[in-house]
Write a protein that holds these residues in place. Structure first.
Motif, PDB file in Angstrom:
ATOM      1  N   VAL A  45     -13.436 -26.708 -28.598  1.00  0.00           N
ATOM      2  CA  VAL A  45     -12.865 -27.247 -29.709  1.00  0.00           C
ATOM      3  C   VAL A  45     -12.504 -26.459 -31.055  1.00  0.00           C
ATOM      4  O   VAL A  45     -11.422 -26.158 -31.600  1.00  0.00           O
ATOM      5  N   ILE A  46     -13.489 -25.636 -31.245  1.00  0.00           N
ATOM      6  CA  ILE A  46     -13.523 -24.869 -32.337  1.00  0.00           C
ATOM      7  C   ILE A  46     -12.607 -23.555 -32.216  1.00  0.00           C
ATOM      8  O   ILE A  46     -11.805 -23.176 -32.810  1.00  0.00           O
ATOM      9  N   VAL A  47     -12.495 -23.158 -30.871  1.00  0.00           N
ATOM     10  CA  VAL A  47     -11.566 -22.161 -30.409  1.00  0.00           C
ATOM     11  C   VAL A  47     -10.234 -22.569 -30.515  1.00  0.00           C
ATOM     12  O   VAL A  47      -9.361 -21.891 -31.138  1.00  0.00           O
ATOM     13  N   ALA A  48     -10.104 -23.898 -29.869  1.00  0.00           N
ATOM     14  CA  ALA A  48      -8.370 -24.442 -29.848  1.00  0.00           C
ATOM     15  C   ALA A  48      -8.163 -24.719 -31.513  1.00  0.00           C
ATOM     16  O   ALA A  48      -6.821 -24.307 -31.639  1.00  0.00           O
ATOM     17  N   ILE A  49      -8.955 -24.734 -32.280  1.00  0.00           N
ATOM     18  CA  ILE A  49      -8.615 -24.908 -33.895  1.00  0.00           C
ATOM     19  C   ILE A  49      -8.309 -23.805 -34.243  1.00  0.00           C
ATOM     20  O   ILE A  49      -7.352 -23.333 -35.039  1.00  0.00           O
TER      21      ILE A  49
END
Lengths: 242, 497
Positions: free
Chosen positions: B288-292
């Motif tokens: 999720v952090i990577v996608a953001i």
């Protein structure tokens, strides 16, 4: 004092020459009108001056600094609106000016408030730019351009979207700035405004410079009592009578 | 530069879409914690032996059948097992004997002492080809009766003490091999732990720890004996040492919750609590952090180009390289803030769903250098993890900026970066563990950018990697990506916007 000096400017993209042999200069206090038909190369010249596109040949010196070699020093005292003013629509006018101010040293809240007052956006400056009319966006663009006390100002269609009152205010602002020694380059299709505010004309046709003269001398191209429009049609818009 | 970064942060934090992303984080965390996939919900209960079926099968067997003795063993052991009530310690003690922990090239059967003696008895009594001596048969009978007596006395400590005594006697036998002695000592230690830390036979997490300790210890001995050095064996050895140490620590400290920080639960009776959910938050929500990060970085340049504000940016007294670097730094700062937000949300949501009590216990980890267990403040641990992940975030952001500079399609850039990340995290990671590919795999950035593989003296899965090597690889990739992006951006003409 010479603020801008363009020498033999040329821009070529692949094998197509967009502009060539463009040489002119602007001194402090000059208000120069850059005129030409659509596609003549006016915006290209402005972008070459500002370093937005690479120069194929020639030089641009702003306050003695080469735009290609000393970009930061050259652009430091330049303000510009290119094509149309672009702002961050989701931010307020104030935030847009704050972001612009952060690019310069010693430009703080006081100066922001000052330029807001100059362009007449006091009542709407805290609102999001997405709620502005075209005229308000134009004023905001001008506010941003004059934020850093520029010595050289480039205005591309500055009266676009302004009402009559706005146009008059713009005219007065330009006069005031030039009286303070600021060199101004205005690109516009509104020849009556050019006539009223500029003291010099640089005319472009098919990527080449066809005139660099005072307004009065340029008008004489058509006839003794001709308007700027007549001279434009004769020199730039259609067949050159001379 | 500071002012440029401030500008970029103003642009990011004043966007509604950023807060929408934070809201999505909250929803994902809340749903994940509510679903609680880490919590084991299926419990296996061993059934009683079907004595009738075993006896019917035994009646039809030939005495010379190689399974004749083992079939009889199953009957007699089954009768003993079935004679005790459900949920009695005796049943669990016998159930432990009935659980196999076989590994290659290492003896593991010494905890099956009752079965071992019963086999000797049965073999002597019914096997026509038996090699058992009468003295051994009488000794086995005596020991078996002692075990049954201990079981019937309903005193598990007496039973365990008897096991320890019998196993110690075996260690003194002159015919014992060094591996057998090692195995016996493992069992003796395990049973001594039961006595010392008062752990009766039961169906609970403490017995899960003992079972896990036993199986990992045997696996460790088997791997060490094989003397192989490829990455799979190294990983297994590392994992076994970690589990043995943590299981022992859990027993010593009577920790009745899952202390592993693995994303996959390993114990039947693990109790997922707020603490373990917080510890695992990076593993659960890293994607999720990577996608953001990809979204923020890709839109950073693309939106400026699309909206025309890039010309405002490029006509200010800054070098184009400074503009790119400030965008990268602002994106990384945003990711750090987003990650801290994620940790905070997990803390609150985990506390609401599981209770805040477990937060009083810190992170329990294993130091591979000193081979010891340690505790650490939970938030210090999470901050350490975040620091270790910074190189990864830097490189992802720089890659996205690089792609945005090279082309104008922000959506395509985002999708492409996500796909590359996904492939590297799964397929490339798996391939990298193959020994033959190690010489190439060690240069892949995805094998080097997460420094948490070195935390607390860990050895990475690709054992040729070292921290200095990973730092160099990260620097090389970062400088190359940044250098190409700056060079291209510096030469780029800004046309119709």
């Amino acid at each position: 004092m010479e603020v801008l000096k363009c020498e033999n400017l040329k821009k070529k993209i692949k094998n197509k020459v967009i502009v060539e042999n463009i040489s002119f200069s602007i001194n402090s206090g000059d208000v120069v009108g850059l005129i030409g038909a659509n596609g003549a190369g006016k915006t290209t010249i402005i972008k070459l001056i500002l370093g937005l596109i690479k120069i194929t040949e020639g030089t641009v010196l702003i306050n003695g600094f080469d735009i290609q070699k000393d970009f930061v020093k050259a652009i430091d005292k330049v303000g510009a609106i290119v094509e149309s003013p672009a702002s961050y629509m989701y931010l307020s006018g104030y935030d847009n000016l704050k972001i612009a101010a952060n690019n310069f040293k010693n430009i703080g809240k006081e100066r922001i408030n000052e330029v807001v007052k100059i362009v007449g956006l006091e009542n709407r400056i805290k609102d999001k730019v997405s709620t502005y009319s075209l005229g308000m966006k134009q004023r905001l663009g001008i506010a941003e351009a004059i934020l850093n006390h520029p010595e050289f100002l480039i205005l591309d269609e500055p009266t676009n979207g302004l009402d009559v009152e706005g146009i008059i205010e713009m005219r007065e602002l330009i006069k005031k700035l030039s009286d303070n020694g600021i060199a101004i380059l205005i690109s516009s299709h509104n020849l009556s405004e050019i006539d009223k505010v500029c003291n010099r004309i640089v005319a472009i046709k098919n990527g080449k410079l066809v005139a660099d003269d005072t307004i009065d001398n340029f008008k004489l191209i058509a006839s003794k009592d001709s308007t700027l429009e007549d001279a434009f049609i004769k020199k730039v818009g259609g067949t050159d009578i001379d | 530069m500071i002012k440029l970064i401030e500008n970029e942060l103003i642009k990011i934090f004043k966007k509604k879409s950023f807060y929408l992303l934070l809201l999505i984080i909250i929803i994902i965390i809340a749903l994940f914690n509510y679903a609680n996939p880490d919590q084991n919900k299926i419990f296996f209960r061993p059934l009683d032996f079907n004595i009738d079926a075993l006896e019917r099968a035994f009646e039809n067997m030939d005495k010379n059948d190689k399974f004749y003795v083992s079939q009889k063993l199953s009957i007699e052991f089954g009768k003993l097992y079935n004679s005790y009530s459900e949920n009695s310690w005796q049943k669990y003690a016998l159930g432990e004997e009935n659980t196999s922990h076989d590994v290659q090239d290492f003896p593991t059967n010494f905890y099956q002492d009752i079965k071992s003696n019963l086999t000797t008895i049965i073999d002597y009594e019914i096997n026509p080809n038996s090699n058992i001596q009468k003295s051994d048969y009488e000794e086995a009978q005596k020991i078996y009766k002692q075990y049954v007596q201990a079981l019937n006395n309903d005193d598990w400590k007496e039973f365990v003490a008897l096991k320890i005594k019998n196993l110690r006697q075996k260690t003194e036998s002159p015919s014992i091999t060094s591996d057998e002695k090692k195995s016996l000592n493992i069992e003796i230690e395990i049973y001594e732990y039961r006595l010392k830390y008062d752990i009766p036979f039961n169906d609970d997490i403490f017995n899960d720890y003992i079972s896990n300790w036993r199986s990992k210890q045997y696996l460790l001995e088997s791997c060490l004996k094989s003397n192989k050095s490829d990455s799979i064996y190294n990983k297994t050895i590392k994992n076994c040492k970690l589990n043995v140490a943590l299981n022992k620590y859990a027993l010593e400290n009577k920790i009745n919750y899952d202390i592993s920080d693995s994303a996959i639960t390993v114990l039947s009776h693990n109790k997922v609590d707020a603490r373990i959910s917080l510890i695992r938050s990076f593993k659960h929500f890293d994607i999720v952090i990577v996608a953001i990060a990809i979204y923020i970085a890709c839109t950073s340049i693309a939106e400026e180009k699309n909206k025309g504000t890039i010309k405002n940016l490029l006509t200010k007294p800054h070098k184009r390289s400074q503009i790119l670097i400030s965008k990268i730094l602002a994106c990384v700062i945003t990711i750090i803030i987003t990650t801290l937000f994620m940790i905070l949300v997990q803390y609150i949501v985990g506390g609401i769903i599981f209770g805040f009590d477990s937060y009083s216990i810190g992170y329990i980890g294993y130091n591979y250098t000193s081979n010891s267990v340690f505790t650490l403040n939970l938030f210090v641990y999470l901050l350490l993890l975040l620091l270790c992940k910074l190189p990864m975030y830097f490189i992802i952001v720089t890659f996205c900026i690089f792609m945005s500079v090279m082309n104008n399609h922000s959506v395509m850039t985002m999708i492409l970066t996500l796909i590359i990340f996904f492939i590297c995290s799964t397929v490339i990671a798996q391939w990298s563990e193959i020994s033959a590919l190690t010489p190439i795999a060690k240069y892949f950035i995805t094998n080097n950018w997460d420094f948490s593989i070195y935390l607390f003296g860990r050895i990475p899965d690709i054992n040729v990697l070292t921290l200095p090597f990973s730092v160099c690889i990260c620097l090389i990739y970062e400088i190359a990506l940044l250098g190409i992006a700056i060079r291209h951006f510096a030469k780029k003409d800004i046309y119709n916007i």
